[in-house]
Design an enzyme around this catalytic site. Structure first.
Site, PDB file in Angstrom:
ATOM      1  N   HIS A 166      24.108  -2.819 -18.550  1.00  0.00           N
ATOM      2  CA  HIS A 166      24.689  -1.877 -19.511  1.00  0.00           C
ATOM      3  C   HIS A 166      24.569  -0.324 -20.161  1.00  0.00           C
ATOM      4  O   HIS A 166      22.996  -1.237 -20.798  1.00  0.00           O
ATOM      5  CB  HIS A 166      25.650  -2.472 -20.625  1.00  0.00           C
ATOM      6  CG  HIS A 166      26.621  -1.860 -20.961  1.00  0.00           C
ATOM      7  ND1 HIS A 166      28.114  -2.421 -20.448  1.00  0.00           N
ATOM      8  CD2 HIS A 166      26.805  -1.305 -22.178  1.00  0.00           C
ATOM      9  CE1 HIS A 166      28.761  -1.416 -21.991  1.00  0.00           C
ATOM     10  NE2 HIS A 166      28.076  -0.812 -23.006  1.00  0.00           N
ATOM     11  N   CYS A 167      25.201   0.683 -20.018  1.00  0.00           N
ATOM     12  CA  CYS A 167      24.119   1.886 -20.116  1.00  0.00           C
ATOM     13  C   CYS A 167      25.207   2.350 -21.223  1.00  0.00           C
ATOM     14  O   CYS A 167      26.402   2.487 -20.937  1.00  0.00           O
ATOM     15  CB  CYS A 167      23.999   3.067 -19.065  1.00  0.00           C
ATOM     16  SG  CYS A 167      23.280   4.373 -19.430  1.00  0.00           S
ATOM     17  N   VAL A 168      24.443   3.175 -22.264  1.00  0.00           N
ATOM     18  CA  VAL A 168      25.418   3.166 -23.335  1.00  0.00           C
ATOM     19  C   VAL A 168      25.583   5.097 -23.538  1.00  0.00           C
ATOM     20  O   VAL A 168      26.796   5.315 -23.454  1.00  0.00           O
ATOM     21  CB  VAL A 168      24.699   3.181 -24.858  1.00  0.00           C
ATOM     22  CG1 VAL A 168      24.729   1.784 -25.270  1.00  0.00           C
ATOM     23  CG2 VAL A 168      23.552   3.674 -25.251  1.00  0.00           C
TER      24      VAL A 168
END
Length: 360
Positions: A166-168
């Site tokens: 999961h990439c912010v």
């Protein structure tokens, strides 16, 4: 014989005190994790604005401040400035296209009603295997079956097909359907940052020289008010160029290592999550060779390798990711999949074509 007894006090320790304390800690940890996931999700929206702000700063410095005015100059310098602006706009276009493709594309949902094949005798001993090796995998959080290479994202609150992380920065998970766009975003951002730093280097040095010259001219006889205005104007430009140049170098340095890591993962047909599980599952059974591994992510048509879109053939192949475990779901025929068929591997059509040519 007299036996002395006393009534139990509410302050006396109870055998259940330890269990209650552990239960309370678990509840607190669960609430804290939920709060953390909500904060990460909210942070993603902020990071999208940060990315657009950085791109806006580089655009202002490179186009408006430095090279835009130079296009009006005659001779070689004006032509060079025009070429710089054309290349820069092309790179920024690809950066934004790849970025929003990654942000807005669903990384891959498990089809509703998906279920794995029946368990046979050979798979009955799978209890001793690691979770990544099992073909029948159940997500307790989603209360549903999930295919192989599928992981639950606590931030998104669902399972993601071939989840990488999961990439912010993109406010989204990186999975099967947007992994290509993520790699292109990293690549185009690196190229744009290196290019921008290279074309701003001379301007960065020139701003310091201009500032010194303006100071000397002011000391030689310019009025104090005009000298202050000139220094303020040059100072604002110098700060913009300085900050942009530093950001370009910083992003290029950090992205280079990140891209090298993902290239190695891609060549092995592995995700970031699976990288930590590989030690338990050697040899890696999803590795089909560098060429086929690349085709699985970028598709078979080289024309579209550098474009953040999926061809119809690639989209159809991505549908088969939900069938890695041999599983099925009610809407398979509507999606054009044969329930009795097997998943299509990357490069399979190319292999079939080469075999036909040899036979003929």
């Amino acid at each position: 014989t007299v036996t002395l007894t006393r009534e139990a006090s509410p302050l006396d320790p109870s055998p259940d005190t330890g269990a209650m304390a552990e239960l309370g800690w678990n509840v607190f940890a669960s609430k804290a994790c939920q709060l953390g996931h909500k904060l990460i999700k909210a942070l993603g929206s902020v990071m999208v604005l940060v990315v657009l702000g950085v791109i806006g700063l580089t655009y202002y410095t490179t186009v408006v401040l430095v090279y835009g005015p130079r296009t009006e100059e005659p001779g070689t310098e004006g032509k060079f400035a025009t070429i710089v602006l054309v290349v820069y706009h092309g790179l920024i276009l690809m950066v934004l296209w790849s970025y929003f493709a990654c942000v807005l594309t669903d990384p891959g949902r498990v089809p509703d009603g998906w279920y794995p094949p029946p368990e046979d005798e050979e798979e009955a001993v799978e209890s001793s295997k690691s979770n990544s090796e099992k073909r029948r995998r159940f997500c307790r959080k989603c209360a549903a079956w999930k295919p192989e290479r599928c992981h639950h994202c606590s931030v998104c609150g669902r399972c993601v097909l071939k989840m990488d992380h999961h990439c912010v920065w993109v406010a989204n998970c990186v999975g099967a359907y947007n992994y290509k766009f993520f790699l292109l975003f990293l690549t185009y951002t690196l190229v744009a940052a290196v290019f921008d730093a290279a074309v701003l280097l001379s301007s960065f040095i020139a701003f310091f020289k201009d500032l010194e010259m303006q100071r000397e001219e002011g000391a030689a006889g310019s009025s104090g008010e005009r000298r202050a205005e000139t220094e303020a104007e040059v100072g604002r430009g110098m700060v913009a160029v300085f900050v942009t140049f530093v950001l370009d170098v910083a992003f290029a340095a950090s992205l280079l290592g990140f891209i090298i890591m993902h290239v190695n993962l891609n060549l092995s047909n592995m995700t970031t999550i699976e990288m930590y599980e590989k030690k338990k599952t050697l040899p890696w059974r999803f590795d089909r060779g560098h060429h086929k591994n690349l085709l699985e992510v970028f598709g078979e048509n080289p024309v579209f390798w550098l474009v953040p879109v999926h061809t119809p053939g690639q989209l159809f192949r991505l549908l088969h990711i939900s069938r890695l475990s041999g599983g099925r779901y009610p809407e398979m025929e509507r999606d054009g999949l044969d329930p009795a068929g097997r998943p299509t591997e990357a490069g399979e059509e190319e292999l079939m074509e080469s075999r036909r040519s040899r036979c003929c």
